[in-house]
Design an enzyme around this catalytic site. Sequence first.
Site, PDB file in Angstrom:
ATOM      1  N   ALA A  67       2.920  -5.137   3.799  1.00 23.38           N
ATOM      2  CA  ALA A  67       2.837  -6.357   3.094  1.00 23.38           C
ATOM      3  C   ALA A  67       4.307  -6.592   2.591  1.00 23.38           C
ATOM      4  O   ALA A  67       5.033  -5.705   2.474  1.00 23.38           O
ATOM      5  CB  ALA A  67       1.982  -6.306   1.650  1.00 23.38           C
ATOM      6  N   GLY A 112       0.149  -2.841   4.962  1.00 23.54           N
ATOM      7  CA  GLY A 112      -0.712  -3.949   5.351  1.00 23.54           C
ATOM      8  C   GLY A 112      -0.765  -4.048   6.892  1.00 23.54           C
ATOM      9  O   GLY A 112      -1.648  -4.751   7.487  1.00 23.54           O
ATOM     10  N   GLU A 115      -3.134  -1.797   8.173  1.00 22.08           N
ATOM     11  CA  GLU A 115      -4.275  -2.354   7.753  1.00 22.08           C
ATOM     12  C   GLU A 115      -4.733  -3.570   8.689  1.00 22.08           C
ATOM     13  O   GLU A 115      -6.071  -3.732   8.996  1.00 22.08           O
ATOM     14  CB  GLU A 115      -4.270  -2.824   6.141  1.00 22.08           C
ATOM     15  CG  GLU A 115      -4.330  -1.668   5.278  1.00 22.08           C
ATOM     16  CD  GLU A 115      -3.998  -1.972   3.984  1.00 22.08           C
ATOM     17  OE1 GLU A 115      -2.834  -2.774   3.437  1.00 22.08           O
ATOM     18  OE2 GLU A 115      -4.948  -1.626   3.001  1.00 22.08           O
ATOM     19  N   GLU A 135       2.000   3.396   0.584  1.00 22.62           N
ATOM     20  CA  GLU A 135       1.879   2.673  -0.809  1.00 22.62           C
ATOM     21  C   GLU A 135       2.127   3.755  -1.704  1.00 22.62           C
ATOM     22  O   GLU A 135       2.709   3.211  -2.823  1.00 22.62           O
ATOM     23  CB  GLU A 135       0.597   1.901  -1.013  1.00 22.62           C
ATOM     24  CG  GLU A 135       0.275   0.669  -0.076  1.00 22.62           C
ATOM     25  CD  GLU A 135      -0.411   1.105   1.476  1.00 22.62           C
ATOM     26  OE1 GLU A 135      -0.136   2.098   1.850  1.00 22.62           O
ATOM     27  OE2 GLU A 135      -0.694  -0.036   2.190  1.00 22.62           O
TER      28      GLU A 135
HETATM   29  N1  COA Z   1       8.496  -5.922   2.742  1.00 21.31           N
HETATM   30  C1  COA Z   1       9.606  -6.433   2.739  1.00 21.31           C
HETATM   31  N2  COA Z   1      10.818  -6.378   3.450  1.00 21.31           N
HETATM   32  C2  COA Z   1      10.534  -5.184   4.264  1.00 21.31           C
HETATM   33  C3  COA Z   1       9.331  -4.451   4.399  1.00 21.31           C
HETATM   34  C4  COA Z   1       8.321  -4.949   3.740  1.00 21.31           C
HETATM   35  N3  COA Z   1       7.286  -4.297   3.735  1.00 21.31           N
HETATM   36  N4  COA Z   1       9.708  -3.659   5.227  1.00 21.31           N
HETATM   37  C5  COA Z   1      11.014  -3.646   5.791  1.00 21.31           C
HETATM   38  N5  COA Z   1      11.611  -4.801   5.151  1.00 21.31           N
HETATM   39  C6  COA Z   1      13.008  -5.429   5.187  1.00 21.31           C
HETATM   40  C7  COA Z   1      14.036  -4.745   4.599  1.00 21.31           C
HETATM   41  O1  COA Z   1      14.189  -5.049   3.223  1.00 21.31           O
HETATM   42  C8  COA Z   1      15.277  -5.113   5.363  1.00 21.31           C
HETATM   43  O2  COA Z   1      15.659  -6.243   4.927  1.00 21.31           O
HETATM   44  P1  COA Z   1      17.177  -6.424   4.713  1.00 21.31           P
HETATM   45  O3  COA Z   1      17.944  -6.607   6.187  1.00 21.31           O
HETATM   46  O4  COA Z   1      17.200  -7.940   4.400  1.00 21.31           O
HETATM   47  O5  COA Z   1      17.837  -5.605   3.649  1.00 21.31           O
HETATM   48  C9  COA Z   1      14.722  -5.243   6.823  1.00 21.31           C
HETATM   49  O6  COA Z   1      13.267  -5.462   6.759  1.00 21.31           O
HETATM   50  C10 COA Z   1      14.772  -4.140   7.811  1.00 21.31           C
HETATM   51  O7  COA Z   1      14.325  -2.943   6.935  1.00 21.31           O
HETATM   52  P2  COA Z   1      15.170  -1.493   6.867  1.00 21.31           P
HETATM   53  O8  COA Z   1      14.486  -1.064   5.820  1.00 21.31           O
HETATM   54  O9  COA Z   1      16.468  -1.822   6.923  1.00 21.31           O
HETATM   55  O10 COA Z   1      14.921  -0.862   8.335  1.00 21.31           O
HETATM   56  P3  COA Z   1      14.770   0.654   8.625  1.00 21.31           P
HETATM   57  O11 COA Z   1      14.901   0.880  10.152  1.00 21.31           O
HETATM   58  O12 COA Z   1      15.987   1.372   7.680  1.00 21.31           O
HETATM   59  O13 COA Z   1      13.545   1.241   7.987  1.00 21.31           O
HETATM   60  C11 COA Z   1      11.452   1.273   7.499  1.00 21.31           C
HETATM   61  C12 COA Z   1      12.298   0.764   8.264  1.00 21.31           C
HETATM   62  C13 COA Z   1       9.637   0.712   8.045  1.00 21.31           C
HETATM   63  C14 COA Z   1      11.155   2.901   7.479  1.00 21.31           C
HETATM   64  C15 COA Z   1      11.479   0.785   6.107  1.00 21.31           C
HETATM   65  O14 COA Z   1      11.770  -0.754   6.168  1.00 21.31           O
HETATM   66  C16 COA Z   1      10.363   0.784   5.212  1.00 21.31           C
HETATM   67  O15 COA Z   1      10.117   1.719   4.698  1.00 21.31           O
HETATM   68  N6  COA Z   1       9.537  -0.395   5.122  1.00 21.31           N
HETATM   69  C17 COA Z   1       8.519  -0.599   4.114  1.00 21.31           C
HETATM   70  C18 COA Z   1       7.503  -0.087   4.321  1.00 21.31           C
HETATM   71  C19 COA Z   1       6.411   0.053   3.332  1.00 21.31           C
HETATM   72  O16 COA Z   1       6.392   0.738   2.302  1.00 21.31           O
HETATM   73  N7  COA Z   1       5.181  -0.573   3.607  1.00 21.31           N
HETATM   74  C20 COA Z   1       4.128  -0.709   2.787  1.00 21.31           C
HETATM   75  C21 COA Z   1       4.336  -2.055   1.659  1.00 21.31           C
HETATM   76  S1  COA Z   1       2.897  -2.247   0.652  1.00 21.31           S
END
Ligand code: COA
Length: 261
Positions: A67, A112, A115, A135
């Site tokens: 999400a 999400g 999910e 989460e």
């Molecule tokens: N919501 C909003 N933005 C998200 C996102 C999410 N769930 N997951 C990634 N993004 C965005 C990042 O903020 C970043 O945006 P920016 O370029 O404007 O800063 C862009 O997507 C790229 O992500 P980034 O984190 O730079 O890539 P990465 O390769 O370093 O890491 C992940 C990849 C998936 C490990 C990392 O993005 C992450 O941990 N995401 C969240 C996962 C999460 O907790 N999901 C559950 C949410 S309830």
Amino acid sequence: MSDFKNLKIEEEKGILHITIDREDKLNALNLATIEEFRVVFNEIYDNKQIKAVLLTGAGEKAFAAGADISEIAELNELNARKFAENGQEVFQLIENCPKPVIALVNGFALGGGCELAMSCHMRVASANAKFGQPEVNLGVIPGYGGTQRLTQLIGKGKALELMMTGDMIGAEEAKSLRLVNHVSPTKEEAKVKTLEILGKIMSKAPLAVSMVIDCVNAVYLSEEDGYQMEANGFARCCKSEDFKEGTTAFLEKRKPEFKGE
Ligand code: COA
């Protein structure tokens, strides 16, 4: 078919290809995207031309990385329950779709995103797929049915491990846990496999296929209360200081410091 901003929709030989189209945000599911899913699945239910659905994320890096955390960060206890119930409702629409829906999982399927994949009838992954319910890292729990469907698919012990640690697993491990039906080396080959399965299902009697979906889903009907408990737990977390810290830390790109408050 309606016009969509966050979903790319293409129809080919009776199969609707839905692509989450927010590649710069790793296809994170903001509320607008969830609403577009509601609209498109209502149309799929009613449209006789559409016989099956392939659902994927744009690009190679992510199916959906969760999400949208920038929206989650704004939730309080009251609107968090509604937020979870709304997402649960849309994902139930997908799960109960009378036509086969397969998630083609390319790259990250987290929170999400995992999910969403689990609400589809099957999952075919490319070798770079990564699954997880992270989460807890944000001070919250899955809110779009993950506590229920992950447990249904892989069993209690491993589901608890993944949701309590927030660990990610790769495609092969996901397959060994039965979270994924098939793994292919690349996204393109995973697409071929997905279309092969959908083609086979489409050659069967549609009513019989839809009855299989209904009856298998009915196995879990007695667990309905679990979804309500999930929405309540999600809302309870969104009231805590640790949730503010977890989501703020993600957006500020730093490690959270949880205090148990
Ligand atoms: N919501 C909003 N933005 C998200 C996102 C999410 N769930 N997951 C990634 N993004 C965005 C990042 O903020 C970043 O945006 P920016 O370029 O404007 O800063 C862009 O997507 C790229 O992500 P980034 O984190 O730079 O890539 P990465 O390769 O370093 O890491 C992940 C990849 C998936 C490990 C990392 O993005 C992450 O941990 N995401 C969240 C996962 C999460 O907790 N999901 C559950 C949410 S309830």
